[in-house]
Design a protein around this motif. Structure first.
Motif, PDB file in Angstrom:
ATOM      1  N   THR A  71     -10.942 -15.091   6.914  1.00 32.96           N
ATOM      2  CA  THR A  71     -10.212 -14.077   6.142  1.00 32.96           C
ATOM      3  C   THR A  71      -8.923 -14.642   5.534  1.00 32.96           C
ATOM      4  OG1 THR A  71      -9.276 -13.290   8.213  1.00 32.96           O
ATOM      5  CG2 THR A  71     -11.126 -12.061   7.360  1.00 32.96           C
ATOM      6  N   ARG A  92      -6.288 -16.191  -0.851  1.00 34.72           N
ATOM      7  CA  ARG A  92      -6.313 -15.126   0.144  1.00 34.72           C
ATOM      8  C   ARG A  92      -6.288 -13.739  -0.494  1.00 34.72           C
ATOM      9  NH1 ARG A  92      -2.254 -16.186   4.695  1.00 34.72           N
ATOM     10  NH2 ARG A  92      -0.700 -15.796   3.105  1.00 34.72           N
ATOM     11  N   LYS A  93      -5.432 -13.578  -1.509  1.00 34.03           N
ATOM     12  CA  LYS A  93      -5.293 -12.269  -2.136  1.00 34.03           C
ATOM     13  C   LYS A  93      -6.578 -11.881  -2.872  1.00 34.03           C
ATOM     14  CE  LYS A  93      -2.172  -9.517  -4.900  1.00 34.03           C
ATOM     15  NZ  LYS A  93      -1.090  -9.499  -5.850  1.00 34.03           N
ATOM     16  N   SER A  96      -9.116 -10.785  -0.472  1.00 32.69           N
ATOM     17  CA  SER A  96      -8.887  -9.490   0.194  1.00 32.69           C
ATOM     18  C   SER A  96      -9.592  -8.336  -0.526  1.00 32.69           C
ATOM     19  CB  SER A  96      -7.389  -9.215   0.325  1.00 32.69           C
ATOM     20  OG  SER A  96      -6.822  -9.049  -0.952  1.00 32.69           O
ATOM     21  N   TYR A  97      -9.850  -8.485  -1.825  1.00 34.00           N
ATOM     22  CA  TYR A  97     -10.561  -7.441  -2.559  1.00 34.00           C
ATOM     23  C   TYR A  97     -12.062  -7.453  -2.241  1.00 34.00           C
ATOM     24  CZ  TYR A  97      -6.370  -6.733  -5.377  1.00 34.00           C
ATOM     25  OH  TYR A  97      -5.089  -6.451  -5.781  1.00 34.00           O
ATOM     26  N   ILE A  99     -13.337  -8.356   0.887  1.00 36.13           N
ATOM     27  CA  ILE A  99     -13.660  -8.152   2.304  1.00 36.13           C
ATOM     28  C   ILE A  99     -12.953  -6.928   2.873  1.00 36.13           C
ATOM     29  CG2 ILE A  99     -14.091 -10.602   2.775  1.00 36.13           C
ATOM     30  CD1 ILE A  99     -11.266 -10.669   4.082  1.00 36.13           C
ATOM     31  N   THR A 101     -11.838  -5.270   6.873  1.00 34.17           N
ATOM     32  CA  THR A 101     -11.753  -5.641   8.284  1.00 34.17           C
ATOM     33  C   THR A 101     -11.511  -4.402   9.139  1.00 34.17           C
ATOM     34  OG1 THR A 101      -9.447  -6.177   7.825  1.00 34.17           O
ATOM     35  CG2 THR A 101     -10.922  -8.026   8.078  1.00 34.17           C
ATOM     36  N   ILE A 125      -3.533   0.583  -2.734  1.00 38.56           N
ATOM     37  CA  ILE A 125      -3.301  -0.803  -2.302  1.00 38.56           C
ATOM     38  C   ILE A 125      -4.341  -1.738  -2.948  1.00 38.56           C
ATOM     39  CG2 ILE A 125      -3.448  -2.359  -0.279  1.00 38.56           C
ATOM     40  CD1 ILE A 125      -0.908  -0.718  -0.246  1.00 38.56           C
ATOM     41  N   TYR A 126      -5.568  -1.229  -3.038  1.00 42.06           N
ATOM     42  CA  TYR A 126      -6.632  -2.057  -3.615  1.00 42.06           C
ATOM     43  C   TYR A 126      -6.816  -1.799  -5.115  1.00 42.06           C
ATOM     44  CZ  TYR A 126      -7.943  -3.754   0.984  1.00 42.06           C
ATOM     45  OH  TYR A 126      -7.930  -4.377   2.215  1.00 42.06           O
ATOM     46  N   ASP A 127      -5.788  -1.236  -5.741  1.00 46.91           N
ATOM     47  CA  ASP A 127      -5.752  -1.057  -7.204  1.00 46.91           C
ATOM     48  C   ASP A 127      -6.875  -0.185  -7.755  1.00 46.91           C
ATOM     49  OD1 ASP A 127      -3.506  -2.744  -7.370  1.00 46.91           O
ATOM     50  OD2 ASP A 127      -4.789  -4.514  -7.356  1.00 46.91           O
ATOM     51  N   LEU A 128      -7.335   0.798  -6.987  1.00 48.76           N
ATOM     52  CA  LEU A 128      -8.344   1.714  -7.518  1.00 48.76           C
ATOM     53  C   LEU A 128      -7.643   2.745  -8.402  1.00 48.76           C
ATOM     54  CD1 LEU A 128     -10.727   2.625  -4.546  1.00 48.76           C
ATOM     55  CD2 LEU A 128     -10.897   0.759  -6.149  1.00 48.76           C
TER      56      LEU A 128
ATOM     57  N   ARG B   2       2.476  -0.196  -8.663  1.00 51.25           N
ATOM     58  CA  ARG B   2       2.004   1.139  -8.288  1.00 51.25           C
ATOM     59  C   ARG B   2       1.744   1.216  -6.772  1.00 51.25           C
ATOM     60  NH1 ARG B   2      -3.470   2.656  -8.551  1.00 51.25           N
ATOM     61  NH2 ARG B   2      -3.702   4.835  -7.984  1.00 51.25           N
ATOM     62  N   LYS B   3       1.199   0.118  -6.235  1.00 51.14           N
ATOM     63  CA  LYS B   3       0.877   0.139  -4.817  1.00 51.14           C
ATOM     64  C   LYS B   3       2.140   0.236  -3.963  1.00 51.14           C
ATOM     65  CE  LYS B   3      -1.400  -3.746  -5.234  1.00 51.14           C
ATOM     66  NZ  LYS B   3      -2.242  -4.897  -4.941  1.00 51.14           N
ATOM     67  N   ASN B  96      -3.504 -10.198   5.198  1.00 53.11           N
ATOM     68  CA  ASN B  96      -4.786 -10.339   4.481  1.00 53.11           C
ATOM     69  C   ASN B  96      -5.110  -9.090   3.655  1.00 53.11           C
ATOM     70  OD1 ASN B  96      -5.648  -8.591   6.447  1.00 53.11           O
ATOM     71  ND2 ASN B  96      -7.535  -9.684   6.885  1.00 53.11           N
ATOM     72  N   PRO B  98      -4.097  -6.943   0.012  1.00 57.58           N
ATOM     73  CA  PRO B  98      -3.611  -7.397  -1.310  1.00 57.58           C
ATOM     74  C   PRO B  98      -2.201  -6.915  -1.658  1.00 57.58           C
ATOM     75  CG  PRO B  98      -5.214  -5.648  -1.565  1.00 57.58           C
ATOM     76  CD  PRO B  98      -5.105  -5.892  -0.111  1.00 57.58           C
TER      77      PRO B  98
END
Lengths: 329, 263
Positions: A71, A92-93, A96-97, A99, A101, A125-128, B2-3, B96, B98
């Motif tokens: 990871t 790593r970044k 992260s999109y 995987i 955990t 956080i995951y830019d959705l 934004r996050k 880990n 983003p």
């Protein structure tokens, strides 16, 4: 396509060693002494996309270190890893999109927020996009049956409900691979079964590759088709669950309830596991003696009840751990 | 971006659960204010109009404002959470994701102190008004510099506290360093303005974080001048750059250290 490729991966740690007592503490300040531990020792394996893999081993075997390298949290000393074609340590970044955990003993949810607010938060956080996150939450809410408690603060949820939400949070960004570290720890048998069903459903519906570590044999037996056992940093077994069972299926457990107690003497291929009063438990190695011959050693009229079963997977795994320890010694 | 706004919003929502805890924090706030307001009242009663260039009203407002800043900025996230994350290894589960861990903590910190700052501001202004009968005079054109100086003060304090916390990658316990920093701010930056200290010590104090975290913003409210505003903002900008660079430098080095200790 391979979801994970691990090639000759190794990792060592330097741990401070201190002598006993105050004198030892003072000495370690002036002249610290270190010991090198080989956490992961030259391991290689591949995991196919959509596969459910059990990656197991006793405590300190190197499972966690391997996951952390996969990871992108830890850097390998030697060897290489590729997860969905990405080098975890270099990107790593980006990884992260791809995987998700879930650590059964470590919550990532915000306890004072509701599951819905948590899902929105992780969506951001995951830019959705707003509408994308809403659609995903609605979908997962249905799959994981969250309707009843989606607006209850996480701190008021039961452990089973919380774990379900933990899994949903880790799926919000549609990861290709899900790393599950002891996802059913501390859960009661009914909830465990429920979580396993959901994991299977998720694998079936979203084709998510699942990398599972667990000490619960039930998780492994019911979910995984392939098993990798690690010990002392090395892979001691990498096989399909079917092969593993087949290999050990030549040993049967025979439990007999007798009318009158009897003395059973061990023979080549027969091991007496337990003999207490009228209850007798034997292990029969069918490569050496077949079941019929083993049963001939007991007077048929003296048998009240009989049960023949396979050696439990738990025993098989423990044996493999022990075998490896003896070989290393 | 934004996050990080979402992190701030989520923390803000979470901190609303702790309003009662914030109210308990007011006890020490009131006690300190009570002691110092009476102390200055007593000192100024001896027919003195100015002490080190400050009127009684300015001196009491200085104490109220610096206390407001300090009590608003106090946040265990900056000290205990980071240290615990590092020591327990939990930081591994944050890095880990983003987002940048440092930006995550700053957004969380700002979300956590937003409600608290508002409450301390209202309480401080009410106490000051009740005790002195008037608010400090602020002109509209002074507001941008004052607001900016407060924001800079809050951020610089956060960067410095976080720099101390990330030392946990190397040391067992960073609490003594936090203690030294906190006491330095309280003794030299809250109780008395820089001008009260001996002349030889003043230049040294002006170089410490006190000048940019508490003294500067409070000074701009009680005794505004363009030259002072410029001096405070330039110092803050320099401190901002240095403290952020220091924090990122220590953090990057520390994360590599985590790689050695992890597993």
């Amino acid at each position: 396509m391979d979801a994970i490729v691990v090639n000759q991966l190794s990792k060592t740690f330097r741990v401070k060693v201190k002598d006993k007592g105050l004198k030892g503490s003072l000495k370690s300040i002036l002249k610290p002494n270190y010991r090198t531990i080989q956490a992961v020792d030259n391991i290689s394996f591949r995991v196919e996309e959509g596969e459910i893999l059990a990656f197991i081993g006793p405590n300190g075997a190197g499972k966690s270190t391997t996951i952390k390298m996969l990871t992108g949290i830890l850097y390998p000393d030697e060897g290489s890893t590729s997860v969905m074609g990405i080098n975890p340590t270099a990107k790593r970044k980006q990884l992260s999109y791809q995987i998700g955990t879930v650590f059964g003993q470590k919550e990532q949810l915000w306890m004072h927020l509701t599951p819905y607010d948590n899902f929105k938060f992780f969506g951001a956080i995951y830019d959705l996009k707003e509408e994308e996150a809403e659609a995903r939450i609605a979908e997962l809410k249905q799959v994981f049956e969250l309707e009843e408690f989606i607006n209850t603060p996480v701190r008021n949820l039961s452990l089973g409900q919380r774990i379900r939400c933990e899994i949903v949070v880790s799926l919000i960004h549609r990861p290709k691979i899900l790393f599950l570290d002891e996802p059913t720890i501390g859960l009661d048998p009914v909830v465990k079964e429920n979580i396993r069903t959901l994991i299977k459903k998720m694998n079936r519906e979203y084709k998510t590759t699942i990398f599972l570590t667990s000490h619960d044999v039930g998780d492994i037996e019911k979910l995984c088709k392939r098993i990798i056992i690690v010990n002392h940093g090395s892979i001691v077994l990498d096989d399909s669950m079917e092969n593993l069972k087949y290999h050990y299926l030549n040993r049967k457990i025979v439990e007999v309830k007798l009318r009158d107690a009897m003395d059973m003497t061990e023979e080549d291929g027969i091991t007496v596991i337990k003999s207490k009063g009228c209850n007798l438990k034997l292990e029969v190695d069918t490569t050496k003696k077949n079941i019929a011959d083993a049963l001939k050693l007991i007077d048929a009229d003296n048998i009240l009840d009989i049960n023949i079963s396979n050696v439990p997977l738990e025993n098989i795994i423990t044996e493999i751990y022990k075998e490896n320890r003896q070989t290393k010694a | 971006m934004r996050k990080y706004l979402f992190i701030l919003k989520a923390t803000l929502m979470e901190s609303l659960q702790y309003v009662l805890n914030i109210l308990l924090g007011f006890i020490t706030f009131f006690m300190l204010l009570f002691v110092f307001m009476n102390l200055w009242e007593y000192i100024y009663s001896d027919s003195v109009n100015l002490i080190s260039g400050y009127t009684k009203e300015q001196m009491i407002w200085y104490v109220i404002l610096t206390e407001m800043i300090w009590f608003s900025c106090r946040n265990p996230t900056l000290s205990f959470q980071i240290s615990n994350d590092i020591k327990s290894g939990s930081i591994a589960y944050s890095i880990n994701k983003p987002y940048h861990y440092i930006a995550f903590i700053i957004a969380k910190h700002l979300g956590e102190i937003a409600i608290k700052s508002l409450m301390f501001m209202v309480a401080g202004l009410v106490i000051g008004y009740c005790f002195l009968g008037a608010f400090p005079v602020i002109h509209l054109y002074q507001l941008p510099a004052i607001i900016l100086s407060f924001l800079f003060g809050i951020l610089i304090n956060a960067f410095l506290k976080m720099s101390i916390s990330v030392l946990s990658f190397w040391i067992e316990d960073s609490t003594p360093f936090h203690w030294i920093y906190d006491k330095m701010i309280i003794v030299l930056g809250i109780m008395f303005p820089v001008e009260v200290f001996p002349l030889w010590a003043q230049p040294m104090i002006r170089f410490t974080p006190i000048f940019v975290v508490t003294y500067g913003p409070a000074k701009l409210i009680i005794d505004y001048s363009n030259s002072m505003a410029l001096q405070v903002l330039v110092s803050q900008l320099i401190y901002f750059i240095i403290s952020l660079s220091l924090l990122l430098f220590i953090y990057q080095r520390g994360v590599k250290k985590l790689n050695v200790n992890g597993g």
